[in-house]
Design an enzyme around this catalytic site. Sequence first.
Site, PDB file in Angstrom:
ATOM      1  N   LYS A 239     -55.775  16.571  -9.435  1.00  0.00           N
ATOM      2  CA  LYS A 239     -54.537  17.372  -9.153  1.00  0.00           C
ATOM      3  C   LYS A 239     -54.805  18.476  -8.174  1.00  0.00           C
ATOM      4  CE  LYS A 239     -51.121  19.946  -9.495  1.00  0.00           C
ATOM      5  NZ  LYS A 239     -49.623  19.747  -9.547  1.00  0.00           N
ATOM      6  N   CYS A 293     -47.702  27.063  -6.962  1.00  0.00           N
ATOM      7  CA  CYS A 293     -48.788  26.106  -6.875  1.00  0.00           C
ATOM      8  C   CYS A 293     -49.991  26.289  -5.692  1.00  0.00           C
ATOM      9  CB  CYS A 293     -48.371  24.652  -6.606  1.00  0.00           C
ATOM     10  SG  CYS A 293     -46.941  24.450  -7.935  1.00  0.00           S
TER      11      CYS A 293
HETATM   12  N1  SAJ Z   1     -45.035  24.023   3.527  1.00  0.00           N
HETATM   13  C1  SAJ Z   1     -45.263  24.336   5.018  1.00  0.00           C
HETATM   14  N2  SAJ Z   1     -45.636  23.381   5.753  1.00  0.00           N
HETATM   15  C2  SAJ Z   1     -45.511  22.026   5.213  1.00  0.00           C
HETATM   16  C3  SAJ Z   1     -45.154  21.861   4.014  1.00  0.00           C
HETATM   17  C4  SAJ Z   1     -44.788  22.810   2.940  1.00  0.00           C
HETATM   18  O1  SAJ Z   1     -45.492  25.567   5.453  1.00  0.00           O
HETATM   19  O2  SAJ Z   1     -45.500  21.228   5.869  1.00  0.00           O
HETATM   20  C5  SAJ Z   1     -44.810  25.424   2.414  1.00  0.00           C
HETATM   21  C6  SAJ Z   1     -43.540  25.066   1.853  1.00  0.00           C
HETATM   22  O3  SAJ Z   1     -42.673  25.953   2.650  1.00  0.00           O
HETATM   23  C7  SAJ Z   1     -43.737  26.044   0.665  1.00  0.00           C
HETATM   24  C8  SAJ Z   1     -45.231  25.603   0.306  1.00  0.00           C
HETATM   25  O4  SAJ Z   1     -45.724  25.161   1.766  1.00  0.00           O
HETATM   26  O5  SAJ Z   1     -43.588  27.545   0.728  1.00  0.00           O
HETATM   27  C9  SAJ Z   1     -45.516  24.590  -0.906  1.00  0.00           C
HETATM   28  O6  SAJ Z   1     -44.552  23.708  -0.611  1.00  0.00           O
HETATM   29  P1  SAJ Z   1     -44.719  22.178  -1.438  1.00  0.00           P
HETATM   30  O7  SAJ Z   1     -43.678  21.224  -0.679  1.00  0.00           O
HETATM   31  O8  SAJ Z   1     -46.130  21.924  -1.281  1.00  0.00           O
HETATM   32  O9  SAJ Z   1     -44.119  22.481  -2.784  1.00  0.00           O
HETATM   33  P2  SAJ Z   1     -44.547  23.099  -4.161  1.00  0.00           P
HETATM   34  O10 SAJ Z   1     -45.559  23.980  -4.180  1.00  0.00           O
HETATM   35  O11 SAJ Z   1     -43.053  23.431  -4.899  1.00  0.00           O
HETATM   36  O12 SAJ Z   1     -45.070  21.455  -4.792  1.00  0.00           O
HETATM   37  C10 SAJ Z   1     -46.316  21.304  -4.792  1.00  0.00           C
HETATM   38  C11 SAJ Z   1     -46.451  19.780  -4.607  1.00  0.00           C
HETATM   39  N3  SAJ Z   1     -47.648  19.270  -4.201  1.00  0.00           N
HETATM   40  C12 SAJ Z   1     -47.885  18.179  -3.194  1.00  0.00           C
HETATM   41  O13 SAJ Z   1     -47.020  18.023  -2.694  1.00  0.00           O
HETATM   42  C13 SAJ Z   1     -49.427  17.846  -3.017  1.00  0.00           C
HETATM   43  C14 SAJ Z   1     -46.128  19.072  -5.771  1.00  0.00           C
HETATM   44  O14 SAJ Z   1     -46.212  17.725  -5.760  1.00  0.00           O
HETATM   45  C15 SAJ Z   1     -47.025  19.576  -6.981  1.00  0.00           C
HETATM   46  O15 SAJ Z   1     -46.632  18.992  -8.089  1.00  0.00           O
HETATM   47  C16 SAJ Z   1     -46.424  21.234  -6.935  1.00  0.00           C
HETATM   48  O16 SAJ Z   1     -47.246  21.503  -5.938  1.00  0.00           O
HETATM   49  C17 SAJ Z   1     -47.463  21.565  -8.213  1.00  0.00           C
HETATM   50  O17 SAJ Z   1     -46.889  21.834  -9.250  1.00  0.00           O
HETATM   51  O18 SAJ Z   1     -48.569  21.835  -8.147  1.00  0.00           O
END
Ligand code: SAJ
Length: 467
Positions: A239, A293
Amino acid sequence: MENSKTHAHHKGAVLAGSVDDLKRRLKSGNVNVVVVGLGRIGLPTAAVFAEGGASVVGVDIRRSVVEETNAGRCAFVDEPGLARLVRRNVARGRFSATVNAADAIASSDFVIICVPTPVDQTKSPDYTAVTAASQTTGMSLQRGSVVIVESTIGPGIAEDVLLPILEEKSGMKGGVDFGLASCPERSDPGNIVANMGSVPRIVGSLDPKCTELVAALYESALGVKVIKASNPKTANAIKLTENLYRDVNIALANEFALLFEEFGIDAVEVIKACATKYNFMPHYPGIGVGGPCLPSNSYYLIVEGVKAGNIPYLIRLAREINDRMPDHAVELVSEALNDVGKTVRGSKIAVLGVSYKPGVKDIQLSPVERVVSRLAEMGARVSIYDPMFKGERVFGITVSSSLDEASKGADCVVIGTAHKEFETLDLGRLAKRMSSKAAFVDARNIASPLEAQKLGFAYRGVGRKFM
Ligand code: SAJ
């Protein structure tokens, strides 16, 4: 109104039975599942297990959440399909909620722990809720039942911290009298119900029999593929690895952006082109990384690594780079305003989007908060518009009821979240509503730089600085 009648009294000998017994019992609605914590992960987990045939009792310390759930209501307006699942399964008596954990756990076959595991001010993991849930569970746990930890925790925490608590409180032996498994949630907030029916799950437990049973539970009730990990610490490492892989790659994208700004190269153009290569997974630069997360998960591994005498430099540096991006967005605002002969002090700045990512109503560790507070500290008059928070107080500001209201007479607009509504932003209309000489800072790179410049905006994007 309390209701814990969902569970038919049943002494949880699930560990003594076979996988086929479990599947048969599930078919006949005869598997008792307790979900501890009815938050953004726990509530959908409870609802999908009820939908999958289990009789589910949700436990939460918040009486308001319990009453709302028993009334068939759900607060997560941004989780498609969840409200219907909760309503339907409460109505047909498969799902109820209670604050009284003891009764529910005493008649459970499986206890699924879905409580938050944030980090504290010192960036140390705060396992208060998950240890408290383990104490509560241990005190009422039945011989032959299985405890499943879905909360995100560091590798080894299940074995070294939670297991001793469960054993001490229950007076039983883990892996013998009761089962303990880690099955970390892998759901994408804003899309959780669909995710729970499609994203493969990871299960690792103290003994192979328990792993088989938990895998069968998720396969049968949720209809998802299950990957069996060697043990709980491996499941938790999986994870964290997937989340930290994302955080580090976002940091790399942000670093490229900072570099390419110096060279007048469009970082988004570069990343999109790279994404045509089979082994390039695109991540995009922006205002920063938020949510419950990614900004915290790295520290679970950093802390365990440091304890073991192995400092994860790259993972730590990635956090520093991503945590610096909100300040960089503020620098871009200042630069763009200077381009039109203005300063942050005294300017009206409209921030569009406060959620940490598109499509969710969630400002947990949102990078936009620091941008708003810095700009206000620097003397700007900040207005906010976010379709998810209209009229609500966010970061000490009442969110405008419309984009027009927020941008009226603004000297600068900042895109903080790439909500759908902003993807089709009418820049021409925006320019007319704003002050004559205005700046446009797209900290999520969703608008066209060319169009913004053609409209006379002093434009900046993250990784997009064209003089
Ligand atoms: N972000 C960027 N650039 C990117 C992708 C995302 O700046 O290219 C930013 C987003 O805007 C956000 C943050 O990162 O602020 C996190 O975005 P996210 O899409 O990772 O969203 P979370 O945190 O809601 O979900 C993540 C996911 N993890 C992965 O994709 C590896 C989700 O699958 C997990 O289940 C979740 O964390 C969790 O609960 O751990």
